[in-house]
Design a protein around this motif. Sequence first.
Motif, PDB file in Angstrom:
ATOM      1  N   ILE A 177       0.393   8.387   4.783  1.00  0.00           N
ATOM      2  CA  ILE A 177       1.157   7.737   5.836  1.00  0.00           C
ATOM      3  C   ILE A 177       1.969   8.783   6.592  1.00  0.00           C
ATOM      4  O   ILE A 177       2.433   9.763   6.003  1.00  0.00           O
ATOM      5  N   SER A 178       2.108   8.573   7.887  1.00  0.00           N
ATOM      6  CA  SER A 178       2.938   9.445   8.703  1.00  0.00           C
ATOM      7  C   SER A 178       3.515   8.618   9.844  1.00  0.00           C
ATOM      8  O   SER A 178       3.091   7.489  10.075  1.00  0.00           O
ATOM      9  N   ARG A 179       4.474   9.180  10.544  1.00  0.00           N
ATOM     10  CA  ARG A 179       5.072   8.450  11.646  1.00  0.00           C
ATOM     11  C   ARG A 179       5.498   9.400  12.739  1.00  0.00           C
ATOM     12  O   ARG A 179       5.838  10.561  12.475  1.00  0.00           O
ATOM     13  N   ASP A 180       5.492   8.879  13.953  1.00  0.00           N
ATOM     14  CA  ASP A 180       5.971   9.602  15.119  1.00  0.00           C
ATOM     15  C   ASP A 180       7.073   8.728  15.712  1.00  0.00           C
ATOM     16  O   ASP A 180       6.785   7.758  16.418  1.00  0.00           O
TER      17      ASP A 180
ATOM     18  N   VAL B  72       0.831  -1.206   0.000  1.00  0.00           N
ATOM     19  CA  VAL B  72       0.000   0.000   0.000  1.00  0.00           C
ATOM     20  C   VAL B  72       0.868   1.259   0.000  1.00  0.00           C
ATOM     21  O   VAL B  72       0.728   2.119  -0.864  1.00  0.00           O
ATOM     22  N   VAL B  73       1.754   1.354   0.980  1.00  0.00           N
ATOM     23  CA  VAL B  73       2.573   2.558   1.108  1.00  0.00           C
ATOM     24  C   VAL B  73       3.729   2.272   2.051  1.00  0.00           C
ATOM     25  O   VAL B  73       3.613   1.424   2.938  1.00  0.00           O
ATOM     26  N   ASP B  74       4.847   2.987   1.852  1.00  0.00           N
ATOM     27  CA  ASP B  74       5.922   2.899   2.828  1.00  0.00           C
ATOM     28  C   ASP B  74       6.473   4.278   3.144  1.00  0.00           C
ATOM     29  O   ASP B  74       6.167   5.263   2.455  1.00  0.00           O
ATOM     30  N   ILE B  75       7.240   4.339   4.232  1.00  0.00           N
ATOM     31  CA  ILE B  75       7.787   5.603   4.696  1.00  0.00           C
ATOM     32  C   ILE B  75       9.165   5.348   5.287  1.00  0.00           C
ATOM     33  O   ILE B  75       9.368   4.393   6.037  1.00  0.00           O
ATOM     34  N   ARG B  76      10.106   6.205   4.931  1.00  0.00           N
ATOM     35  CA  ARG B  76      11.469   6.066   5.442  1.00  0.00           C
ATOM     36  C   ARG B  76      11.560   6.608   6.860  1.00  0.00           C
ATOM     37  O   ARG B  76      10.654   7.291   7.348  1.00  0.00           O
ATOM     38  N   TRP B  77      12.652   6.282   7.530  1.00  0.00           N
ATOM     39  CA  TRP B  77      12.862   6.694   8.916  1.00  0.00           C
ATOM     40  C   TRP B  77      12.661   8.201   9.079  1.00  0.00           C
ATOM     41  O   TRP B  77      12.042   8.657  10.029  1.00  0.00           O
ATOM     42  N   SER B  78      13.197   8.975   8.164  1.00  0.00           N
ATOM     43  CA  SER B  78      13.123  10.433   8.279  1.00  0.00           C
ATOM     44  C   SER B  78      11.701  10.945   8.090  1.00  0.00           C
ATOM     45  O   SER B  78      11.389  12.070   8.483  1.00  0.00           O
ATOM     46  N   GLY B  79      10.874  10.134   7.466  1.00  0.00           N
ATOM     47  CA  GLY B  79       9.510  10.562   7.187  1.00  0.00           C
ATOM     48  C   GLY B  79       9.391  11.377   5.927  1.00  0.00           C
ATOM     49  O   GLY B  79       8.293  11.686   5.468  1.00  0.00           O
ATOM     50  N   GLY B  80      10.527  11.745   5.345  1.00  0.00           N
ATOM     51  CA  GLY B  80      10.489  12.590   4.179  1.00  0.00           C
ATOM     52  C   GLY B  80      10.197  11.869   2.891  1.00  0.00           C
ATOM     53  O   GLY B  80       9.706  12.466   1.936  1.00  0.00           O
ATOM     54  N   ASN B  81      10.508  10.606   2.832  1.00  0.00           N
ATOM     55  CA  ASN B  81      10.308   9.831   1.613  1.00  0.00           C
ATOM     56  C   ASN B  81       9.192   8.825   1.809  1.00  0.00           C
ATOM     57  O   ASN B  81       9.231   7.993   2.718  1.00  0.00           O
ATOM     58  N   THR B  82       8.211   8.922   0.942  1.00  0.00           N
ATOM     59  CA  THR B  82       7.095   7.978   0.969  1.00  0.00           C
ATOM     60  C   THR B  82       6.836   7.484  -0.445  1.00  0.00           C
ATOM     61  O   THR B  82       7.193   8.149  -1.427  1.00  0.00           O
TER      62      THR B  82
END
Length: 118
Positions: free
Chosen positions: A70-73, A48-58
């Motif tokens: 997608i987002s992450r904390d 579906v979707v992925d996100i890098r550690w920095s959150g900048g690349n999806t």
Amino acid sequence: QVQLVESGGGLVQAGGSLRLSCAASGRTFSIYDMAWFRQAPGKEREFVVDIRWSGGNTYYADSVKGRFTISRDNAKDTVYLQMNSLKPEDTAVYYCAMDPTGGGYRYWGQGTQVTVSS
């Protein structure tokens, strides 16, 4: 060992929204990528979707682009999936996954059911 626990699934009408969460616990990694996959009845699991550690690349699957976010904390070791404009074809069990080394998604959650009625 890493535990991933998804939450937030449920039943929603077409056009509605849901927000999934995935909390990581157990063994910790300093940097890791996260992703959401889904599996509909009778179908193979799909990205579906992925996100890098920095959150900048999806990166989003075409089927959800423009509707899902997608987002992450990282402080909470939690990743989120905001799903808007849901369609019946979004009905599936949604899984979060962790890639701690860049070598693939090694850890998986148990999944949360999302059902979109027409």
